[in-house]
Design an enzyme around this catalytic site. Structure first.
Site, short mmCIF file in Angstrom:
data_model
loop_
_atom_site.label_atom_id
_atom_site.label_comp_id
_atom_site.label_asym_id
_atom_site.label_seq_id
_atom_site.Cartn_x
_atom_site.Cartn_y
_atom_site.Cartn_z
N GLU A 43 0.78 -1.17 0.05
CA GLU A 43 0.13 -0.12 0.10
C GLU A 43 0.80 1.27 0.00
O GLU A 43 0.50 2.31 -0.65
CB GLU A 43 -0.97 -0.04 1.30
CG GLU A 43 -2.02 -1.07 1.35
CD GLU A 43 -2.71 -1.11 -0.14
OE1 GLU A 43 -2.99 -0.19 -0.52
OE2 GLU A 43 -3.18 -2.36 -0.32
N HIS A 71 1.66 2.30 -3.48
CA HIS A 71 0.55 3.14 -4.08
C HIS A 71 0.70 4.47 -3.55
O HIS A 71 0.58 5.56 -4.43
CB HIS A 71 -0.75 2.53 -3.81
CG HIS A 71 -1.46 1.22 -4.42
ND1 HIS A 71 -1.28 1.31 -5.71
CD2 HIS A 71 -1.69 0.19 -4.02
CE1 HIS A 71 -1.80 0.04 -6.14
NE2 HIS A 71 -2.02 -0.59 -5.05
#
Length: 731
Positions: A500, A503
């Site tokens: 994550e 991202h």
């Protein structure tokens, strides 16, 4: 649909004043200044209360209508594209803020108002996406030849194509139907997600000792009544009734139960229940499939897959399916070997020769095999990964790669949605602040159940000397609390955090002129590549030794332990990859040419599982009812497999030799991350790697699988590759 491409990423608090005299860039915008007492949620002034979402929507629509009026006055081509991006930047802050609020805010009134704002805003966005005046203005700007930058020309082309993908060419009657279908799709997706949260399912387990003690905090204590029925929490002090546990079967808890629970009957009950709820989503999914199929066909596509994939690297469903079949055949042999090894281990462990391997056995026995064969104790691994240390590791990684630092900054009054949330600023010593990151990492009731990266504001150039900084939120659900030392991550959780974070960095390091291309706003089958790449950093000793310290002794994680972790990651890699292929094939089939005929999605899933995996389908289960990737990644789940191949190649050819150097970071940033979606994916990837990362597949582009095959020890010589290719072509 056009909404997620044309008007999606958001911004806040800019007011139209006219346009900058003599500037070829964009509107002169004035930031509204608010005192600390006026701060609202995420820093947006209207969101001081839940009711502020209505004001937020009203202001966004009002400002967007002003911009539409300006576009209709026939400004220059450059100003048309700038104004279009301004509309997107203004209105989509409502959508993005509402999305984050819906999934994380503990106040149900805020969640309710965010839902209303999201629905109202989506209706307005559909109107924008089918506005013929805007479409004609964009088309004229594209054809004028007066757009001065390559990014502006790409933006014009993308906007025009998105309009056309939204059905702008249709009759008024059909266009009205498209708008209604888009609103219905948004509603069905929302209902699907809410059902997963509201109906996670549960199983009652007696006695409580059947559940490992370290998982008891995930469950609720119950007791058996005289009738044998489970009762609530309270019980008479004098009774001798049996104590049990009510075990929720949400995805996170189910994963832990399947991995750690010794009793096979408990695992079976949990697996069946967890894969049979929420039942209501069977009907929701059927409606979603039919609605998306109708939308695609009205607009002129054979299927929803072709509707989604056309602008991606793959370009067509045939390319996607060919790629999936190729990967499936590539790993089938090794996946079969892994399955048989697990089966043999179970038989030897249980002392009898005919035990079948069941789906609820996989997590339990693979974890046991990793532990026994690699001398790998997951609790020992977790002892080196206290969550605060992992956050420190992310900071050190950014400093090593990009010469930047994350600085904790105070939250203004009203800005945060929970006391657990912290805010950090990404700062570069020469470039200044690069963006802002909210961290909401601890589990709590009613919160989004997984881990995700949410955009709050996209980056964009406001003027020649001012840049709007991106703002993102990283949301996870780790056990513990900020004031506790108990939050220690297992290997999978560390990899998820780094995933994550990849991202988030894609968004924070983006420096596009238009928010339309900011960060993760790339073609769908490129979006997961940075996140998958950063998973490699989560298992590299050169990285882990910087921050992975024992929570009590401070000892640096031993290199042998990291080697065992790496081996564990590879141990059942073919099985995991086969599962991802199965997911992608389900996605491709449900939204394919025959979608409306597939009323029984469970039968479809069962058939695909039998064909593409070694594992049984359990009658009566409907795993697809909680597969939320069918919403945002509908017809695009194959992107994860593209990312596996692309990230493997990037790691091997760009990062592996010196993963922490500024030179490596500079290559990743300047040739890939900073461009967002402003450049062609193939151009960025080839520039970064220097060739050998993509293959032309006639209608579209597929990733080269060589590096992934080598990594998984599936390397084939030229003759074997030819046999495999011929086999796939015959499918």
């Amino acid at each position: 649909m056009a909404v997620w491409r044309l008007f999606r990423r958001s911004s806040a608090d800019f007011l139209l004043q006219g346009f900058e005299s003599g500037s070829s860039w964009r509107f002169l915008v004035t930031r509204r200044c608010h005192s600390a007492s006026q701060t609202g949620l995420y820093g947006f002034a209207p969101l001081k209360t839940a009711g502020g979402f209505k004001i937020f929507v009203d202001e966004a629509i009002e400002r967007s209508n002003e911009l539409i009026t300006y576009i209709k006055s026939h400004p220059s081509p450059t100003e048309i594209i700038n104004a279009m991006d301004e509309i997107s930047n203004t209105v989509c802050c409502v959508v993005d803020s509402a999305e984050l609020c819906r999934h994380t805010h503990p106040d149900r009134e805020f969640v309710h108002e965010a839902n209303k704002a999201s629905m109202r805003m989506n209706e307005y966005l559909h109107d924008l996406n089918t506005n013929s005046s805007l479409y004609n203005a964009v088309k004229e700007a594209e054809m004028s030849g007066h757009l001065m930058t390559k990014e502006a020309r790409r933006a014009a082309t993308n906007l025009r194509m998105d309009f056309e993908k939204g059905g702008i060419h249709l009759s008024n009657e059909k266009l009205d139907r498209v708008n209604k279908l888009n609103v219905e799709i948004s509603s069905l997706c929302r209902e699907f997600g809410e059902n997963i949260i509201m109906d996670p399912g549960h199983v009652d387990v007696f006695p409580a000792t059947l559940i490992p003690k370290h998982l008891h905090h995930l469950c609720k204590p119950i007791h058996k009544s005289r009738t044998g029925m489970a009762t609530g929490l309270s019980i008479s002090r004098n009774t001798s009734k049996e104590r049990g546990l009510r075990v929720p079967t949400d995805a996170t808890t189910l994963s832990s139960i399947l991995q750690w629970t010794t009793d096979e009957e408990v695992r079976k009950k949990a697996y069946i229940n967890g894969n049979s709820t929420p039942f209501a989503n069977i009907d929701v999914l059927g409606k979603l499939i039919a609605t998306r199929h109708e939308l695609a066909q009205i607009i002129g596509y054979r299927s929803y897959i072709d509707f989604v994939v056309r602008q991606n690297m793959a370009s067509s469903s045939r390319v996607v399916k060919s790629f999936l079949l190729e990967m499936s055949e590539m790993i089938r042999g090794k996946a079969n070997q892994e399955f048989n090894a697990i089966k043999m281990f179970k038989r030897e462990r249980n002392g009898y020769g005919s035990a079948d391997l069941e789906p609820w056995d996989e997590a339990y026995y693979t974890a046991m095999m990793k532990s026994s064969m690699l001398n790998l104790d997951s609790s020992v691994v977790a002892s080196y990964f206290p969550l605060p240390s992992c956050i420190k590791g992310l900071k050190l990684l950014v400093e090593s790669l990009f010469g930047a630092s994350f600085r904790s900054i105070p939250l203004s009054p009203g800005e945060s949605w929970h006391t657990d949330v912290i805010k950090m600023c990404l700062h570069h010593p020469h470039e200044g602040d690069l963006g802002y990151l909210y961290l909401d990492l601890y589990a709590r009731e009613g919160k989004y159940p997984g881990c995700a990266h949410f955009a709050v504001k996209g980056g964009r150039r406001i003027s020649n000397n001012e840049y709007q900084l991106p703002v993102v939120a990283l949301v996870c659900n780790f056990s513990g609390s900020p004031n506790s030392s108990s939050a220690r991550l297992n290997q999978w959780e560390v990899e998820t955090l780094f995933h994550e974070f990849g991202h988030a960095l894609h968004s924070l390091l983006s420096r596009t002129d238009y928010q339309h291309f900011s960060g993760t706003r790339v073609v769908l089958d490129l979006a997961e590549t940075p996140s998958n790449l950063f998973e490699y950093y989560a298992s590299d000793y050169r990285v882990l030794r910087m921050f992975a310290k024992h929570y009590s002794t401070g000892e640096t994680i031993p290199e042998k332990l990291v080697e065992a972790m790496q081996n564990a990651r590879k141990m059942f890699a073919a099985t995991e990859l086969q599962r991802q292929i199965f997911y992608a094939m389900v996605d491709q089939t449900l939204f394919g040419d025959q979608a409306p005929l597939q009323r029984n999605t469970s039968s479809t899933v069962a058939d695909i599982k039998q064909k593409f995996t070694c594992w049984k389908h359990v009658d009566g289960t409907h795993w697809q009812a909680r597969f939320s990737h069918l919403l945002n990644y509908g017809a695009g789940y194959y992107s994860y497999l593209y990312a596996k191949c692309l990230s493997s190649t990037i790691w091997k050819k760009v990062c592996q030799d010196d993963p922490l150097s500024l030179a490596t970071g500079d290559a990743l940033r300047t040739k890939f991350l900073q461009h967002g979606g402003a450049k062609e994916p193939s151009e960025m990837l080839n520039d970064l790697v220097g060739g050998g990362i993509l293959r032309d597949h006639g209608e579209g582009i597929v990733p080269d699988i060589t590096c992934l095959a080598e990594e998984m020890e599936l390397v084939m010589d030229g003759e074997q590759m030819e046999v495999l290719s011929n086999l796939v072509r015959k499918q």
